[in-house]
Design a protein around this motif. Structure first.
Motif, PDB file in Angstrom:
ATOM      1  N   PRO A 192       0.992  -1.287   0.034  1.00 57.75           N
ATOM      2  CA  PRO A 192       0.025  -0.134   0.128  1.00 57.75           C
ATOM      3  C   PRO A 192       0.791   1.385   0.076  1.00 57.75           C
ATOM      4  O   PRO A 192       1.968   1.286   0.825  1.00 57.75           O
ATOM      5  N   GLY A 193       0.482   2.255  -0.878  1.00 58.61           N
ATOM      6  CA  GLY A 193       1.283   3.419  -1.018  1.00 58.61           C
ATOM      7  C   GLY A 193       1.493   4.127   0.223  1.00 58.61           C
ATOM      8  O   GLY A 193       0.834   4.307   0.803  1.00 58.61           O
ATOM      9  N   GLY A 194       2.746   4.469   0.616  1.00 58.50           N
ATOM     10  CA  GLY A 194       3.138   5.100   1.810  1.00 58.50           C
ATOM     11  C   GLY A 194       3.247   4.292   3.190  1.00 58.50           C
ATOM     12  O   GLY A 194       3.586   4.874   4.287  1.00 58.50           O
ATOM     13  N   SER A 195       3.157   3.250   2.975  1.00 58.63           N
ATOM     14  CA  SER A 195       2.978   2.106   4.281  1.00 58.63           C
ATOM     15  C   SER A 195       4.057   1.874   4.881  1.00 58.63           C
ATOM     16  O   SER A 195       4.157   1.735   6.074  1.00 58.63           O
ATOM     17  N   LEU A 196       5.173   1.903   4.093  1.00 57.16           N
ATOM     18  CA  LEU A 196       6.482   1.654   4.703  1.00 57.16           C
ATOM     19  C   LEU A 196       7.075   2.789   5.541  1.00 57.16           C
ATOM     20  O   LEU A 196       8.052   2.669   6.371  1.00 57.16           O
ATOM     21  N   SER A 197       6.601   3.969   5.256  1.00 53.84           N
ATOM     22  CA  SER A 197       7.042   5.347   5.890  1.00 53.84           C
ATOM     23  C   SER A 197       6.014   5.737   7.124  1.00 53.84           C
ATOM     24  O   SER A 197       6.128   6.887   7.736  1.00 53.84           O
ATOM     25  N   SER A 198       4.736   5.267   7.090  1.00 54.46           N
ATOM     26  CA  SER A 198       3.806   5.674   8.160  1.00 54.46           C
ATOM     27  C   SER A 198       3.798   4.851   9.205  1.00 54.46           C
ATOM     28  O   SER A 198       3.118   5.075  10.254  1.00 54.46           O
ATOM     29  N   SER A 199       4.294   3.710   9.314  1.00 63.69           N
ATOM     30  CA  SER A 199       4.262   2.730  10.347  1.00 63.69           C
ATOM     31  C   SER A 199       5.254   1.824  10.378  1.00 63.69           C
ATOM     32  O   SER A 199       6.106   1.623   9.487  1.00 63.69           O
ATOM     33  N   TYR A 200       5.672   1.120  11.523  1.00 61.74           N
ATOM     34  CA  TYR A 200       6.819   0.136  11.313  1.00 61.74           C
ATOM     35  C   TYR A 200       6.311  -1.267  10.863  1.00 61.74           C
ATOM     36  O   TYR A 200       5.299  -1.677  10.866  1.00 61.74           O
ATOM     37  N   ASN A 201       7.305  -1.948  10.045  1.00 59.49           N
ATOM     38  CA  ASN A 201       7.116  -3.157   9.382  1.00 59.49           C
ATOM     39  C   ASN A 201       8.043  -3.965   9.489  1.00 59.49           C
ATOM     40  O   ASN A 201       9.193  -3.426   9.937  1.00 59.49           O
ATOM     41  N   LYS A 202       8.057  -5.254   9.455  1.00 57.02           N
ATOM     42  CA  LYS A 202       9.190  -6.388   9.621  1.00 57.02           C
ATOM     43  C   LYS A 202       9.476  -6.804   8.317  1.00 57.02           C
ATOM     44  O   LYS A 202       8.468  -7.254   7.615  1.00 57.02           O
ATOM     45  N   PHE A 203      10.791  -6.670   8.305  1.00 53.29           N
ATOM     46  CA  PHE A 203      11.221  -7.338   7.020  1.00 53.29           C
ATOM     47  C   PHE A 203      12.314  -8.450   7.239  1.00 53.29           C
ATOM     48  O   PHE A 203      13.327  -8.235   8.124  1.00 53.29           O
TER      49      PHE A 203
END
Length: 271
Positions: A192-203
């Motif tokens: 989803p557009g912008g989701s990687l900079s608007s919240s924390y994600n696990k990679f």
């Protein structure tokens, strides 16, 4: 770190054309780590980064002492790129009065070759939880390098994010021989557009002798056969680079990459 392939795919994404190898993260089962133990765990509750090691958990430069991209990787200390917050580690890229950028990189070993000190592990699950900066020219990454560089260099780019394209990130596998790709496999992942900079994600990446599997928020999105070159201990790098084929002329200073934790899991012996 990938330059040309990511640039080409990014241009396709910007144009709105179909991107070969692009995948979305669907409703894949959540990764089960019940058969694993934590072997490395840094939630960045204390500052443990040095300029060159070997007396800290992290070193602030690549083990081969090579910067890349359009920012110099700075040392820890007053005015440096690293700081601790309530959420973990912040890596801040800033434009200096002379127009040059300074940013930050952390690595889990101090150098390549004889006398190497720090963390590496053969096989297992490697994960970073982070919130990434956005904007054309930002280029954060989480990646692994194999310890053995005697005749090749093994590299796994778990995530490279080009901040000008907020709906995609890249995952790439390399084996380098004399500066050329013996192995190059890449996947572009739609989010989803912008989701990687608007919240924390696990990679994350799970390496076994047979397969190498990649995860976003512990949902698998890509699996490949493990090449022989990946059957060795790998060390960790995370960085906020700039550029990577994209101009930083219009980039606003500062830019911040926030890392809540980096953890590694090791499979428990069979009972």
């Amino acid at each position: 770190m990938t330059f040309l392939t990511a640039t080409v795919l990014g241009a396709l994404a910007l144009s709105g054309k179909a991107v070969p190898g692009t995948v979305g993260v669907g409703a894949a089962p959540v990764l089960d780590l019940s058969g694993y133990r934590i072997s490395f765990d840094d939630e960045f509750k204390k500052f443990d980064i040095s300029a060159q090691g070997p007396d800290r958990v992290w070193t602030a430069h690549t083990p081969w002492n090579g910067d890349f991209g359009d920012a110099t990787f700075g040392n820890p200390g007053p005015g440096g790129p690293f700081s601790l917050t309530a959420q973990g580690l912040a890596i801040t890229a800033t434009r200096q009065p002379n127009g040059k950028w300074v940013s930050g990189l952390i690595c889990s070993v101090n150098k390549d070759g004889s006398g190497q000190v720090g963390f590496s592990q053969q096989y297992g699950y490697f994960e970073m939880k982070a919130m990434l900066p956005s904007g054309p020219g930002t280029w954060p990454a989480f990646w692994l390098i194999g310890k053995d560089k005697s005749s090749y260099a093994a590299e796994i780019d778990v995530i490279e994010y080009y901040g000008g394209f907020t709906k995609y990130f890249h995952t790439t596998e390399h084996v380098w021989v004399n500066g050329k790709n013996k192995l190059l496999r890449t996947k572009m992942v739609k989010v989803p557009g912008g989701s990687l900079s608007s919240s924390y994600n696990k990679f994350g990446v799970l390496i076994t002798p047979e397969t190498t599997s990649f995860y976003l928020n512990r949902h698998e999105y890509w699996r490949t056969p493990t090449p022989p070159e990946y059957r060795q201990p790998m060390y960790i790098l995370a960085n906020l680079a700039l550029g990577g084929g994209w101009s930083v002329d219009g980039l606003i200073s500062p830019q911040v990459m926030r890392i809540a934790y980096i953890k590694v899991y090791q499979k428990l012996p069979a009972p």
